[in-house]
Structures are given as structure tokens and as C-alpha cells.
Write an enzyme that holds these catalytic residues in place. Sequence first.
Site, mmCIF file in Angstrom:
data_model
loop_
_atom_site.group_PDB
_atom_site.id
_atom_site.type_symbol
_atom_site.label_atom_id
_atom_site.label_comp_id
_atom_site.label_asym_id
_atom_site.label_seq_id
_atom_site.Cartn_x
_atom_site.Cartn_y
_atom_site.Cartn_z
ATOM 1 N NE ARG A 127 -4.124 1.798 0.742
ATOM 2 C CZ ARG A 127 -5.128 2.029 -0.117
ATOM 3 N NH1 ARG A 127 -5.098 1.549 -1.344
ATOM 4 N NH2 ARG A 127 -6.183 2.735 0.272
ATOM 5 C CB THR A 415 -9.026 -0.631 -8.193
ATOM 6 O OG1 THR A 415 -8.944 0.540 -7.410
ATOM 7 C CG2 THR A 415 -8.293 -1.729 -7.506
ATOM 8 C CD GLU A 435 -8.928 6.413 -4.804
ATOM 9 O OE1 GLU A 435 -9.726 5.475 -4.582
ATOM 10 O OE2 GLU A 435 -9.311 7.522 -5.205
ATOM 11 C CG ASP A 455 -8.431 5.251 -0.824
ATOM 12 O OD1 ASP A 455 -9.292 5.905 -1.419
ATOM 13 O OD2 ASP A 455 -8.069 4.120 -1.191
ATOM 14 N N GLY A 501 -13.872 0.602 -5.716
ATOM 15 C CA GLY A 501 -13.962 1.474 -4.534
ATOM 16 C C GLY A 501 -14.514 0.706 -3.354
HETATM 17 N N1 GLY Z 1 -8.252 3.106 -3.743
HETATM 18 C C1 GLY Z 1 -9.096 2.000 -3.674
HETATM 19 C C2 GLY Z 1 -8.959 1.249 -2.399
HETATM 20 O O1 GLY Z 1 -7.859 1.117 -1.933
HETATM 21 O O2 GLY Z 1 -9.909 0.822 -1.845
#
Ligand code: GLY
Length: 593
Positions: A127, A415, A435, A455, A501
Site C-alpha cells: 500500500r 483499480t 486509486e 483514501d 472502490g
Molecule cells: N483506492 C481503492 C482502495 O484502496 O480501496
Amino acid sequence: MKRFLSAVSVTCLVASVSWAQEAADGVAPEMGSVLSMQVPESLQNSLKSKISGEPTKAKDWMVAAAHPLAVEAGAAVLRDGGTAADAMVAVQAVLGLVEPQSSGLGGGAFLVWYDAQTGEVTTLDGREMAPLAATPRLFLGRDGEPLKFFEAVVGGRSVGVPGTPMLMQEAHRKWGRSQWPSLFDAAITHAEEGFTVTPRMAASVARDAERLASHPVTADYFIPNGAPLAEGRQLDNPEYAASLKMMAAQGAAPFYTGKIAADIVDAVQNASNPGVLTGVDLALYQVKERPAVCMDYRAHDVCGMGPPSSGGLTVGQILGLIQPYDIAGLGPDSAEAWRLIGDASRLAFADRGRYMADNDYVPVPSVGLLAADYLAERAKLLDGSAALESVAPGAPEFDHALHYADGESYAQPSTSHISIVDSYGNALSMTTTIENGFGSRVMTNGFLLNNELTDFSFRSHRDGVPVANRVEPGKRPRSSMAPTIVLKDGKPSLVVGSPGGSRIIGYVAKTIIAHVDWGLDVQQAIDLPHLVNRFGTYDIESESAAMEFGEPLTGMGYKVNARDLNSGLHAISVGRRLQGGADNRREGLAYGE
Ligand code: GLY
């Protein structure tokens, strides 16, 4: 459910809604698409399967991903004896070229791995990370109020340290067998010789042209001579080829301490809406191995990604909350089944909003949130026959003092998801992202930089009480990505995940329920129309048989909203044979031999 019924009226009654979460969902999604693109000859059978609604079948290995060229690259690696980790590197390298709006070297990813030798499931957290100079006020305006979504997204401010290059390297180091440089061959060839712009990519560019135009390097690539890239155009990307060649020769290092790192910092600091990312942030970045989060569901172990993703815990909670109810007996045509699933999801999302964040910064009650007695007690809330009037977070068992306010973040339906099973019996489920569609719109070295920091909750506190998912230096934003491996008797039975999302959670939960409870094969489970409830409003998939539920759900007290729900589910079921499914809502395929 019959597909493509005409729309029924979907007027509203009020079920309790979290205003902030609902408002945060107001931004339009990434484009959906129809499948009308060139597919390599070798994958024609997969295309036929997808169109006919049949799963793709195979004996030894399988790969399912969002673009035929990425699937072809992964298949070549698997055919040559590569592992699922090797194939993932090849798939991701191609996706960053042909689906640049969704994932790439400037983004982050979560990977769930089943190891056939040890029988264990583990996860890698790639991440993005907030810069050390980021503060909880990053997305607050001078007035202390949250910025508008795109004011925060576009430019350098939203860019976190990318994790994907290091995750690719780490997965290969741990589980790879192929020669690392060879894994980039297909992507380099396509980047140098050109690929065909798909309908989805062209539509995405056209829709975002104004924002893409705000950064000259990005505009030159996506809007050459002022005209958005058209479907069918041949497009090369020599800068991306050069980045891949550097990665093939030197690994991920150039992205964190070398030339590419310097270019990333330069691009972020000199973009409009500049960010605070520095070379130190990039140099400090690490991929983290974390334990999988597993939920016992109807004699299966559903294993997914724990914090900083909310995916594993929230999918696990939904399944745990419906566990006492006869979902199998009710079946997919029952509004009562969708009431139970929808309100279980609302309860899970209430806990998600309150408790889930990066647990290196915030003590997340992961064990308490999935504890059988906690979920059994909370499941009693579903006992009635109407929509819950209001939903609040529960009080899971917790070993730290705790007082948090609900967060307010936007998770956009961008995504991409990759599912792979290799000939050694390993399984890989990886969801990968920059994202928002096209991320921050800042581009360097042939790839887009993420806007993952959005996020985080834009609001850091409420009435003086901190939000768990607030921005903090070095922290990772909460995700909804839910790469999942379902085990039966200790062996993989389903590998699944999706973009979308925060609706990812609903898409993945639905696919697991459809497969485990309703006995649908992977393609049927993916195709089953979506009904997703996170914060009170029941989203039902427009132009699908889900529209039949508009009236009964409204009658139960839900506000119902018919809309496009463009998941991108890719799944493989593992039994005597492998069966793969790819989402008709996007352009991907499943292929195996
Ligand atoms: N940006 C999408 C997620 O990480 O949920």
C-alpha cells in the site's frame, strides 16, 4: 434472476443514512465498458466462454485479469513453468501500459498468497505510504472544512509513496522461479511496438480530458495534439519501456533511491497543487508481510487482506453476520436474502467507518471484529423483516482504550484485480490500484502517480474526537481492496477479487455467497446482478434483473438507487478442474491450460 428487465420505479423511503459517507460517494465512477476489442488468437476460446456465460476450464493453471494482453503475458509465464508470483509480475507490467487509468508502477497493491508447499496463506501489503511531512490537515481547507474531492486528487498533494514496484520484486523474491528480467519482455514489446487503445480506455480518457490536460506530460500522452486518444488507435510508450528495462535490470531500486525516485519527487513537488513527498519517504518505503484475516464461513475459510485494508474484515463481517440465516434456502431470487445481506453489509460498514485503519498507527480490534460471539449478537439485529431504521458501530472486544469518530473518505471505483493459480497449486489474489481513474493525473517515466492519500479521511476529527483513518506521517490509507482466497479443507476453492472502490466489498461478498451458498459457477456468480448496500441506500444494478428488487426493497424501507455498478471481478474456482470467470462489465478474460 432474469437479465435486462425494464426499469421499475425506484422511489425512496428512508432508512437511516450516514450523511457524510453518502456525500463522499457522490463523485462519478471510473468508466464501465462493453467487450468489443481485439483479443489475441490464442485467447479466442476464453472470449467465447465469457460471452456465452460459461466459465473457462483448465487442468493445470489459470490466470484472470483485466486485459487480454496482460492475460496472454501471464499465460506465457505459467506455460513456461513460472509460478503465480512470476505471472503476476508479467501481468502487472502489461496492465500498467494497457490499462493505465486503473493500476501501475505509480500505485499500490495488496496480495494474498496460498503456498502449496506449506499450506499457509499470507499477505503482502504494498500500500502507498503518506510522506513524513503529511499532517492530519492535508485535505482540510483554510476554513478547516474538507476540500472538494477533485481539489484534493489532482496534482501532487494526493500522491503517496508507490508500493507496486517493490511488491512485484518482493513477491518474486519469495515465491518466483522465472528469471526476473524475462517477466518484462511482453510489456516492453507492447510498449515499444504499440498496443490498441481499448473502448474502455478511450472512453475514460474522453471523460477525463479536462483533468488530464492539467499536467503537460500527462496531456501529451493521453491527449496528443489536443485530441483525446481514440478507440482503436495504436499507442506506444517508449518512456514506460525504458522504466521497465531499468526494472528488469536493477529491480525496484530505481523507484525508491534512483533516477525514477528523483523524477517522482520532482513531479510531485512541481505539480499543480504540489505535494510534500521527498526522497527520504521513497527510500524508507517497505512492503510488509502481514497475517491473512480469515473467517470461518459454512465450512470454508475465507482469507483476505487485513488492515490497512478494510476488505478482509468487512467481507468477513458480512459473512459472519448472515451465517445464522438460511441464505442458501432463500436463494438469489429472494428479496429477504438481499435484506439480510444488505443490512449485514451496513452493520459491517458502520464498524469499518469507526474502527478500521492502518493498524501500525491505530489499534484495530481485528480479532474482536470477527469474533463469533460478537457477530452472533450483532446478527440478532437482522431478525426483523424490514430495513434497519438506523445502524451504528458495535462494541467489539478490544484490548486498548479507544474513542474514535466516524471517518469521511472517498473510495473510488477504479483499480484492477488479478487472480492466478499455477501448476504447482499456489494461488494468488491481488488487487492493484492508482486509486481514482488516472490517479493524481501526474505522470512521469511513462506511468501515472497515484492519488491514494485521498483514501484517508479528509476530516481528521469530529467534535475534538480523532478519526482512526486520519492522515498521519508515514501511515497507509485505509483501503477497501479485498483480494480473497477461500479455502475448503485447507485447500483453495475460490480465488477472487474486484475493483470498485468501497463497493469492492459488496462485489466480493456477493460472489462468495453466490458460489458457496447458491452453488453458482464462477462465471454465473460474477454475472449475477449486483445489489450493494453500504450506508443505507440500496444500490441496484441498472439494466439488470436486480431491478426486480426495486419495489420489494423499497417496501421494506430502503432508499433504492438504480445505477451502473462496474465491478471487474476475476475469479478462479479450484476443484477437479480449474474454472475461471471474468467480469462482463469490463474487458478482462480468464485463460488456462
Ligand atoms: N483506492 C481503492 C482502495 O484502496 O480501496
